[in-house]
Design an enzyme around this catalytic site. Structure first.
Site, PDB file in Angstrom:
ATOM      1  N   CYS A  20      -5.694 -11.087  12.376  1.00 55.79           N
ATOM      2  CA  CYS A  20      -6.574 -12.258  12.327  1.00 55.79           C
ATOM      3  C   CYS A  20      -8.221 -11.928  12.644  1.00 55.79           C
ATOM      4  O   CYS A  20      -8.573 -10.980  12.729  1.00 55.79           O
ATOM      5  CB  CYS A  20      -6.276 -13.246  13.091  1.00 55.79           C
ATOM      6  SG  CYS A  20      -6.436 -12.743  14.993  1.00 55.79           S
ATOM      7  N   HIS A  82      -7.788 -12.522  24.373  1.00 61.60           N
ATOM      8  CA  HIS A  82      -6.844 -13.562  24.968  1.00 61.60           C
ATOM      9  C   HIS A  82      -7.702 -14.514  25.893  1.00 61.60           C
ATOM     10  O   HIS A  82      -7.037 -15.439  26.455  1.00 61.60           O
ATOM     11  CB  HIS A  82      -5.771 -13.053  25.805  1.00 61.60           C
ATOM     12  CG  HIS A  82      -5.106 -12.018  24.659  1.00 61.60           C
ATOM     13  ND1 HIS A  82      -5.413 -10.649  24.765  1.00 61.60           N
ATOM     14  CD2 HIS A  82      -4.016 -11.962  23.719  1.00 61.60           C
ATOM     15  CE1 HIS A  82      -4.649 -10.005  23.955  1.00 61.60           C
ATOM     16  NE2 HIS A  82      -3.732 -10.788  23.121  1.00 61.60           N
ATOM     17  N   HIS A 132       1.856 -15.115  30.416  1.00 63.25           N
ATOM     18  CA  HIS A 132       0.944 -14.743  29.095  1.00 63.25           C
ATOM     19  C   HIS A 132      -0.603 -14.764  29.621  1.00 63.25           C
ATOM     20  O   HIS A 132      -1.080 -15.705  30.234  1.00 63.25           O
ATOM     21  CB  HIS A 132       1.235 -15.558  27.963  1.00 63.25           C
ATOM     22  CG  HIS A 132       0.611 -14.851  26.784  1.00 63.25           C
ATOM     23  ND1 HIS A 132      -0.798 -14.962  26.667  1.00 63.25           N
ATOM     24  CD2 HIS A 132       1.018 -14.140  25.684  1.00 63.25           C
ATOM     25  CE1 HIS A 132      -1.046 -14.294  25.322  1.00 63.25           C
ATOM     26  NE2 HIS A 132      -0.028 -13.693  24.877  1.00 63.25           N
ATOM     27  N   GLU A 134      -3.177 -15.314  27.947  1.00 64.04           N
ATOM     28  CA  GLU A 134      -4.218 -16.197  27.448  1.00 64.04           C
ATOM     29  C   GLU A 134      -3.795 -17.621  28.218  1.00 64.04           C
ATOM     30  O   GLU A 134      -5.079 -18.207  28.715  1.00 64.04           O
ATOM     31  CB  GLU A 134      -3.613 -16.811  25.990  1.00 64.04           C
ATOM     32  CG  GLU A 134      -4.652 -17.811  25.348  1.00 64.04           C
ATOM     33  CD  GLU A 134      -4.044 -18.389  24.028  1.00 64.04           C
ATOM     34  OE1 GLU A 134      -3.212 -17.559  23.331  1.00 64.04           O
ATOM     35  OE2 GLU A 134      -4.372 -19.525  23.782  1.00 64.04           O
ATOM     36  N   CYS A 202      -3.628 -21.781  16.495  1.00 65.66           N
ATOM     37  CA  CYS A 202      -4.526 -21.141  15.399  1.00 65.66           C
ATOM     38  C   CYS A 202      -4.283 -21.251  14.168  1.00 65.66           C
ATOM     39  O   CYS A 202      -3.024 -20.990  13.811  1.00 65.66           O
ATOM     40  CB  CYS A 202      -5.189 -20.141  15.980  1.00 65.66           C
ATOM     41  SG  CYS A 202      -4.330 -18.233  15.599  1.00 65.66           S
ATOM     42  N   ASN A 232       2.678 -13.964  19.224  1.00 65.61           N
ATOM     43  CA  ASN A 232       2.563 -14.454  17.896  1.00 65.61           C
ATOM     44  C   ASN A 232       3.552 -13.637  16.895  1.00 65.61           C
ATOM     45  O   ASN A 232       4.265 -14.272  16.036  1.00 65.61           O
ATOM     46  CB  ASN A 232       1.312 -14.631  17.276  1.00 65.61           C
ATOM     47  CG  ASN A 232       0.628 -13.296  16.728  1.00 65.61           C
ATOM     48  OD1 ASN A 232       0.915 -12.920  15.687  1.00 65.61           O
ATOM     49  ND2 ASN A 232       0.042 -12.555  17.559  1.00 65.61           N
ATOM     50  N   SER A 275      -2.121  -9.065  15.372  1.00 62.57           N
ATOM     51  CA  SER A 275      -2.793  -7.899  16.322  1.00 62.57           C
ATOM     52  C   SER A 275      -2.523  -6.566  15.374  1.00 62.57           C
ATOM     53  O   SER A 275      -2.629  -5.516  15.901  1.00 62.57           O
ATOM     54  CB  SER A 275      -2.280  -7.711  17.693  1.00 62.57           C
ATOM     55  OG  SER A 275      -0.989  -8.141  17.792  1.00 62.57           O
TER      56      SER A 275
HETATM   57  C1  2E7 Z   1      -5.741 -13.225  21.172  1.00 61.98           C
HETATM   58  C2  2E7 Z   1      -5.301 -14.462  21.122  1.00 61.98           C
HETATM   59  O1  2E7 Z   1      -2.952  -9.562  20.729  1.00 61.98           O
HETATM   60  P1  2E7 Z   1      -1.815 -10.521  20.167  1.00 61.98           P
HETATM   61  O2  2E7 Z   1      -0.487  -9.899  19.920  1.00 61.98           O
HETATM   62  O3  2E7 Z   1      -1.747 -11.766  21.220  1.00 61.98           O
HETATM   63  P2  2E7 Z   1      -0.402 -12.964  21.498  1.00 61.98           P
HETATM   64  O4  2E7 Z   1      -1.396 -13.919  22.094  1.00 61.98           O
HETATM   65  O5  2E7 Z   1       0.113 -13.136  20.217  1.00 61.98           O
HETATM   66  O6  2E7 Z   1       0.234 -11.883  22.389  1.00 61.98           O
HETATM   67  O7  2E7 Z   1      -2.410 -11.359  18.788  1.00 61.98           O
HETATM   68  C3  2E7 Z   1      -3.605 -11.629  18.605  1.00 61.98           C
HETATM   69  C4  2E7 Z   1      -4.341 -12.416  19.643  1.00 61.98           C
HETATM   70  C5  2E7 Z   1      -3.633 -13.772  19.689  1.00 61.98           C
HETATM   71  N1  2E7 Z   1      -4.203 -14.716  20.433  1.00 61.98           N
HETATM   72  C6  2E7 Z   1      -5.104 -12.207  20.281  1.00 61.98           C
HETATM   73 CL1  2E7 Z   1      -5.667 -15.740  22.118  1.00 61.98          CL
HETATM   74 FE1  F3S Z   2      -6.248 -14.644  16.256  1.00 65.52          FE
HETATM   75 FE2  F3S Z   2      -7.695 -15.899  17.688  1.00 65.52          FE
HETATM   76 FE3  F3S Z   2      -5.711 -17.031  16.794  1.00 65.52          FE
HETATM   77  S1  F3S Z   2      -7.262 -13.746  18.165  1.00 65.52           S
HETATM   78  S2  F3S Z   2      -4.183 -15.253  16.506  1.00 65.52           S
HETATM   79  S3  F3S Z   2      -7.318 -16.102  15.508  1.00 65.52           S
HETATM   80  S4  F3S Z   2      -6.560 -17.120  18.591  1.00 65.52           S
END
Ligand code: 2E7
Ligand code: F3S
Length: 319
Positions: A20, A82, A132, A134, A202, A232, A275
């Site tokens: 993303c 995050h 988490h 975040e 998001c 995610n 990610s």
């Molecule tokens: C930041 C935020 O790093 P990720 O796998 O994080 P999640 O939150 O899904 O564990 O993915 C990208 C990302 C998503 N949300 C980075 Cl706040």
């Molecule tokens: Fe990526 Fe930001 Fe969403 S890091 S998954 S666009 S909250």
């Protein structure tokens, strides 16, 4: 499905999938920091929750730490995508650390919502996963006003001072459907519950869920590339199963596919978390190709064009 097509091996490849805009920005920020300042560059927590990204950056001289207290005085530290609480910013300042804040702008938006509602003395019910990073950062904006709602039990336990001044907000990477269920449960308890001013889940999270949903019912197996600690990515496995995939698994690398998962399988769905670098998906397609799944069809439900400017600490340095 006819007998002829049901035995044909094919891959359905979800689009959008993978990186993303917030991840792209955060990874580039660390790469730029390495380029400008040379190693070591410290990063608080994993810059994004992906094993391959973290291992690759570590090989290039990044030192990942859990807390800013582990960073030597005066050094450079990058905050992960995050987000961090104001207490973390304060600790970094106190230790004279130079900082680059790679918090995703869409997380910063939620932090601002927390501040705004806290200023108006609302109780804030933050839907998200306990532990988490975040939600730790987001709740840390106004710990007195925020209660974390993770499970159904948390709905029953929520305690607000004035039921006419209560709002729900959320983590950005939740299952859209499950979050809506949780909101309905909250609304049963608090009929005057206010909605967030705009979506907190998001665009990338919801687009990836929509794409995997569109193909899941046709899939005997869905493979989601992503790490165990990636919220995610984990949600994509759950959504695939809920939307009718016969089986679904999360893997970091193609080599983690258990060959028994492919027994009797004709259609394999493939997607990846926000990610995940696409090279890992390409390696999986190659692995599947070597085993007869050579026909790949992309299932597109959205075209993403969004990009974010680099963190301002790096923009200042650009010519
Ligand atoms: C930041 C935020 O790093 P990720 O796998 O994080 P999640 O939150 O899904 O564990 O993915 C990208 C990302 C998503 N949300 C980075 Cl706040
Ligand atoms: Fe990526 Fe930001 Fe969403 S890091 S998954 S666009 S909250």
């Amino acid at each position: 499905m006819t007998g002829a097509t049901s035995s044909a091996k094919r891959v359905l490849l979800a689009k959008p999938r993978g990186y993303c805009a917030g991840v792209d920005r955060a990874v580039i920020a660390v790469e730029k920091a390495l380029e400008l300042y040379g190693p070591p560059v410290y990063v608080r927590k994993e810059i994004v929750h992906n094993r391959h990204v973290v291992d690759t950056l570590r090989e290039r001289g990044v030192i990942f730490v859990d807390e800013t207290s582990e960073v030597p005085e005066g050094e450079l530290v990058v905050f992960s995508a995050h987000g961090v609480s104001p207490a973390v910013h304060a600790e970094a300042a106190q230790r004279n650390l130079r900082t680059i804040d790679a918090t995703c702008p869409l997380v910063t938006k939620v932090h601002k919502e927390v501040n705004r509602f806290a200023k108006d003395d609302y109780d804030i019910l933050l839907i998200g996963h306990e532990g988490h990073e975040e939600v730790e950062g987001t709740a840390g904006e106004a710990p007195e006003n925020v209660q974390l709602i993770d499970t159904r039990e948390d709905v029953a336990k929520a305690d607000v001072r004035d039921p006419s001044k209560v709002v729900w907000l959320s983590q950005t990477t939740l299952s859209v459907d499950e979050t809506m269920e949780r909101v309905e449960q909250l609304r049963e308890r608090f009929p005057e519950l206010a909605d967030p001013p705009s979506d907190d889940i998001c665009y990338a999270t919801s687009n990836r869920q929509t794409a995997v949903k569109a193909m899941a019912a046709e899939c005997d197996l869905v493979l989601v590339v992503g790490s165990r600690n990636s919220s995610n990515s984990k949600r994509l496995v759950e959504v695939a199963r809920q939307a009718g995939a016969r089986d679904a698994h999360l893997i970091d690398y193609a080599r983690e596919v258990d060959p028994s998962w492919l027994d009797g399988v004709s259609t394999v769905g493939v997607t990846s978390g926000a990610s995940v670098p696409d090279v890992l998906v390409m390696e999986l397609l190659e692995w599947l190709g070597e085993r007869g799944w050579t026909a790949v069809e992309e299932v597109t439900t959205a075209n993403e064009k969004i990009a974010f400017a680099l963190p301002r600490e790096l923009r200042k340095l650009s010519p």
